[in-house]
Design an enzyme around this catalytic site. Structure first.
Site, PDB file in Angstrom:
ATOM      1  CD  GLU A 282       1.572  -8.158   0.918  1.00  0.00           C
ATOM      2  OE1 GLU A 282       0.612  -8.629   0.285  1.00  0.00           O
ATOM      3  OE2 GLU A 282       1.474  -7.720   2.065  1.00  0.00           O
TER       4      GLU A 282
ATOM      5  NE  ARG B  90      -2.079   0.880   3.994  1.00  0.00           N
ATOM      6  CZ  ARG B  90      -1.711   2.059   4.494  1.00  0.00           C
ATOM      7  NH1 ARG B  90      -0.440   2.285   4.754  1.00  0.00           N
ATOM      8  NH2 ARG B  90      -2.584   3.004   4.721  1.00  0.00           N
TER       9      ARG B  90
END
Ligand code: FES
Ligand code: FES
Lengths: 174, 366
Positions: free
Chosen positions: B293, B89
């Site tokens: 990720e 994020r």
């Protein structure tokens, strides 16, 4: 015990079986050597002992009495990086940075000893150093560049310190 | 007994940029009287480069050189809130927070420049630290002069605040069900692995990884590449080496000591070729999605299908340790069911997550 640390004579009062790593970090507050594993497995604590790359976590102080120790702090400054440091900067060879001083010290020792180190020499010298972030790729290219002398320390910009702007302030009382 | 080469491919789609509700990031941007820019945000840079990327986003949104911007994310007490560097994020949520803050500050810059130049703000643009009249490039004023005028003439601090928050989900009063737009940004990636498998020892060597990542917009391609390379080695570790079993989920699942958990070393380094695809997101700053990720997801399945290509057996549990490869090779001698390759693993298949408490698949009498 007395050591020469980054060119300066230092008296140490830690007990003789204290690891060199702990003595550097806790007594002398030299924090570039990192305690990754404290058992010789990661290389993050690597410093130069009389010019040789050694794992400071495995060295009791008593074993290095009188030696000359070089840590990352003894290589370059942020305005004047050593060639290996400059190569790491140019190649973006550090992410979290935890492994970085160990890699830089090992690479420095390698290039001092073998100025035209080949890729094979580099892989051998750095094996046993663990990096969890970079995938090693940019570390190896940085050291290859340093070994070839392909670094441009003068290009390094001091980060986040923009020059004081010369400003004419219209209507300012100053 | 021989060594066999194989090649496998895996593709993934990954919900980057924080895929659930909540978890805000905030940022504050202000100009010094000399035109330099301070950014205060809480996003922690753990080496992924968010501080650099956020600085770029602010510099480009404002239209000033990178060097003019100082990004201070070091004071956890006074800094704006960011819930953290996780869920891929940092660029999408944190980056949007600094972008919104910079957009606000940009408007204030244009308003004040408009008064100084006597040109409507809509007819002004900011280029390399100067506010320039559109179509009349000699009508201009430097941002340092604008900031000075704000400070000394108008008594104003040029500033902007920004916050990004994934909207909270609506929970239905009737049945408690939740409806939410699933993801911030979907990213796509593919990985080809080339391996060599020793059918005597079961050892697998990854010789080459070819990886393609869609990151929306690579705001800093070097940093993106750094994460792709790091992810390659993490994925190689997940595919071949790293395992919390048999400790997990016992609290001592870390293993007793450093050497008990195998991470990829320099010796495991394959050739890695990377390609970054820009497939911009509507909502991310400058079209960015994320890398984060997803960087270590495609390698394990690619490696496993390469093992299959090399020796004709599927390893069905990660990591593909030599023992598991040898067991799979042994199993291959078993007759196939009706001539078809059907995978059923006593240990694994029965543990498949069940929404019916395990009763759905395997009916038992009790
Ligand atoms: S701390 Fe010395 S090798 Fe890991
Ligand atoms: S840069 Fe993080 S461990 Fe090497």
């Amino acid at each position: 015990m007395r050591l020469t640390v980054n060119g300066e004579p230092r008296d140490l009062h830690s007990p003789p079986l204290t690891s060199l790593l702990t003595a550097l970090r806790e007594e002398l507050e030299i924090t570039s050597p990192k305690a990754g594993c404290h058992q010789g497995g990661c290389g993050a604590c690597t410093v130069l002992v009389d010019g040789e790359a050694r794992r400071s976590c495995l060295l009791p102080l008593a074993a290095v009495d009188g030696a000359a120790i070089t840590t990352l702090e003894g290589l370059g400054t942020s305005d004047n990086l050593s060639s290996v440091q400059a190569a790491f900067d140019e190649h973006y060879a550090a992410q979290c940075g935890f492994c970085t001083s160990g890699f830089i010290m090992a690479a420095t020792a390698l290039i001092d000893r073998t100025p035209k180190a080949s890729r094979e020499d580099i892989l051998t010298a750095l094996s046993g150093h663990v990096c969890r972030c970079t995938g090693y790729i940019k570390i190896v290219s940085a050291v290859e560049a340093a070994a070839k002398g392909d670094v441009h320390p003068e290009r390094v910009e001091p980060s986040f310190e923009p020059e004081e702007a010369e400003v004419l302030i219209p209507g300012s009382p100053a | 007994m021989a060594k066999h080469k194989g090649r496998g491919i895996a593709t993934i789609e990954y919900p980057t940029g924080m895929n659930q509700n909540g978890d805000p990031s905030q940022a504050w941007v202000k100009l010094k009287p000399d035109g330099r820019v301070d950014v205060f945000s809480g996003t922690v840079d753990i080496g992924q480069g968010s501080r650099t990327v956020h600085t770029q986003i602010v510099a480009d949104t404002l239209g000033v050189p990178f060097d003019w911007v100082t990004n201070d994310n070091t004071n956890t007490d006074s800094s704006a809130v960011c819930t953290g560097s996780f869920a891929s994020r940092g660029t999408f949520i944190g980056g949007n927070a600094v972008r919104f803050a910079a957009e606000q500050a940009r408007e204030r810059i244009l308003d004040i420049a408009s008064k100084e130049l006597e040109i409507a703000p809509g007819d002004l643009d900011i280029v390399e630290g100067e506010v320039v009249a559109k179509g009349a490039p000699d009508r201009k004023i430097g941002i340092p002069e604008v900031a000075a005028a704000a400070t000394w003439n108008y008594g104003e601090l040029i500033t902007g605040t920004g916050a990004a928050l994934k909207p909270y989900a609506d929970v239905s009063d009737d049945d408690g069900s939740v409806e939410i737009e699933p993801h911030s940004a979907i990213s796509y990636a593919a990985c080809v692995a080339e391996v060599e498998v020793d059918d005597e020892t079961g050892e697998v060597t990854v010789e080459r990884l070819i990886q393609v990542y869609d990151v929306g917009r690579a705001i800093n391609p070097t940093l993106v590449e750094g994460q792709i390379e790091g992810g390659a080695m993490m994925g190689l570790g997940l595919g071949l080496l790293e395992e919390a079993y048999p400790y997990y989920p016992a609290p001592d699942h870390r293993g007793g000591e450093f050497g008990a958990y195998l991470a990829p070393a320099l010796e495991d380094l394959p050739d890695v070729d990377n390609l970054i695809i820009e497939n911009p997101s509507e909502d991310g700053p400058f079209g960015a999605k994320a890398i984060g990720e997803m960087a270590n997801n495609a390698q394990p399945p690619a490696i496993v299908s390469a093992i299959y290509d090399a020796v004709g057996v599927w390893v069905t549990q990660m990591p593909a340790t030599p023992e598991r490869v040898l067991r799979a090779l042994d199993g291959e001698k078993e007759p196939r069911r009706e001539g078809k390759r059907v995978i059923f693993d006593d240990q694994l298949s029965i543990r498949t997550v069940s929404s019916a408490g395990g009763k759905g698949f395997f009916e038992t009498d009790g």
